[in-house]
Enzyme design. Structure first.
Site, PDB file in Angstrom:
ATOM      1  N   GLY A   1      17.195  27.296  17.154  1.00  0.00           N
ATOM      2  CA  GLY A   1      16.070  27.753  17.958  1.00  0.00           C
ATOM      3  C   GLY A   1      16.134  29.251  18.168  1.00  0.00           C
ATOM      4  O   GLY A   1      17.210  29.851  18.066  1.00  0.00           O
TER       5      GLY A   1
ATOM      6  N   HIS B   1      14.919  31.067  27.809  1.00  0.00           N
ATOM      7  CA  HIS B   1      14.907  32.454  27.312  1.00  0.00           C
ATOM      8  C   HIS B   1      13.634  33.189  27.724  1.00  0.00           C
ATOM      9  O   HIS B   1      13.652  34.397  27.960  1.00  0.00           O
ATOM     10  CB  HIS B   1      14.988  32.486  25.779  1.00  0.00           C
TER      11      HIS B   1
ATOM     12  N   CYS C   1      24.392  30.285  21.492  1.00  0.00           N
ATOM     13  CA  CYS C   1      23.159  31.064  21.476  1.00  0.00           C
ATOM     14  C   CYS C   1      23.322  32.206  20.486  1.00  0.00           C
ATOM     15  O   CYS C   1      24.363  32.855  20.473  1.00  0.00           O
ATOM     16  CB  CYS C   1      22.895  31.607  22.878  1.00  0.00           C
ATOM     17  N   LEU C   2      22.289  32.434  19.676  1.00  0.00           N
ATOM     18  CA  LEU C   2      22.372  33.512  18.679  1.00  0.00           C
ATOM     19  C   LEU C   2      22.536  34.879  19.347  1.00  0.00           C
ATOM     20  O   LEU C   2      23.020  35.810  18.716  1.00  0.00           O
ATOM     21  CB  LEU C   2      21.130  33.509  17.788  1.00  0.00           C
TER      22      LEU C   2
ATOM     23  N   HIS D   1      16.650  25.162  26.378  1.00  0.00           N
ATOM     24  CA  HIS D   1      17.382  26.413  26.133  1.00  0.00           C
ATOM     25  C   HIS D   1      16.410  27.538  25.758  1.00  0.00           C
ATOM     26  O   HIS D   1      16.493  28.650  26.296  1.00  0.00           O
ATOM     27  CB  HIS D   1      18.413  26.160  25.022  1.00  0.00           C
ATOM     28  N   GLU D   2      15.487  27.229  24.837  1.00  0.00           N
ATOM     29  CA  GLU D   2      14.573  28.274  24.365  1.00  0.00           C
ATOM     30  C   GLU D   2      13.545  28.649  25.426  1.00  0.00           C
ATOM     31  O   GLU D   2      13.205  29.818  25.578  1.00  0.00           O
ATOM     32  CB  GLU D   2      13.878  27.847  23.068  1.00  0.00           C
TER      33      GLU D   2
ATOM     34  N   GLN E   1      14.440  37.268  22.136  1.00  0.00           N
ATOM     35  CA  GLN E   1      15.655  37.497  21.363  1.00  0.00           C
ATOM     36  C   GLN E   1      15.431  38.435  20.184  1.00  0.00           C
ATOM     37  O   GLN E   1      16.391  38.946  19.609  1.00  0.00           O
ATOM     38  CB  GLN E   1      16.228  36.159  20.840  1.00  0.00           C
TER      39      GLN E   1
HETATM   40 NI    NI Z   1      19.717  31.168  23.013  1.00  0.00          NI
END
Ligand code: NI
Length: 154
Positions: free
Chosen positions: A46, A134, A88-89, A130-131, A51
């Site tokens: 995701g 963000h 998380c990226l 999670h997304e 991000q």
């Molecule tokens: Ni993340």
């Protein structure tokens, strides 16, 4: 299409609230494509627009069952509870257990401006939560109940 730079923890844009998309124009459609490409390149499940440095309420998810593109996503109902390990990226190398609903229903717009409804259980529920977090400047780290050694992650 282009790969975009993924912002890392410490970049203040990750802590800001993203704005609702009012018009789905070419910029938004290009962003959706770029986000998907960037997510796949990074082997993520995701990615949220903040991000990649864009404060718009846009999310892409693929847990291995196909690409889901969400514009202005909102969780309209949730039930149950699950605890799973997340990463998380934007926070590479860090993993931790987070409590999430077992099932969520999300309403959003797709790239054509049509209203869609996505029901997620298990990993998809986690990814949706999670997304969407963000988009409100929330990182999974804020909710970690226990950090997990990457070695024991498998
Ligand atoms: Ni993340």
């Amino acid at each position: 299409m282009a790969i975009r730079d993924i912002r890392k923890e410490g970049d203040e844009i990750l802590r800001k609230k993203a704005k609702k998309v009012e018009v789905i124009d070419d910029r938004v459609l290009t962003l959706l494509k770029d986000m998907a490409e960037t997510m796949y390149k990074a082997n993520g499940v995701g990615l949220a627009a903040p991000q990649v440095g864009i404060l718009k309420r846009i999310v892409v998810i693929d847990i291995g069952e196909g690409l889901i593109e969400l514009i202005n996503p909102e969780i309209v109902s949730q039930e149950g509870e699950q605890t799973g390990t997340e990463g998380c990226l934007s926070i590479p190398g860090i993993y931790g257990e987070v409590k999430r609903p077992a099932r969520v229903v999300v309403e959003a717009l797709n790239g054509k401006g049509q209203k869609i409804r996505v029901t997620g259980e298990g990993l998809l529920a986690v990814a949706l939560c999670h997304e969407i977090d963000h988009l409100d400047g929330i990182l999974f780290r804020d909710k970690v109940i226990r950090y997990v050694d990457p070695e024991e992650k498998e």
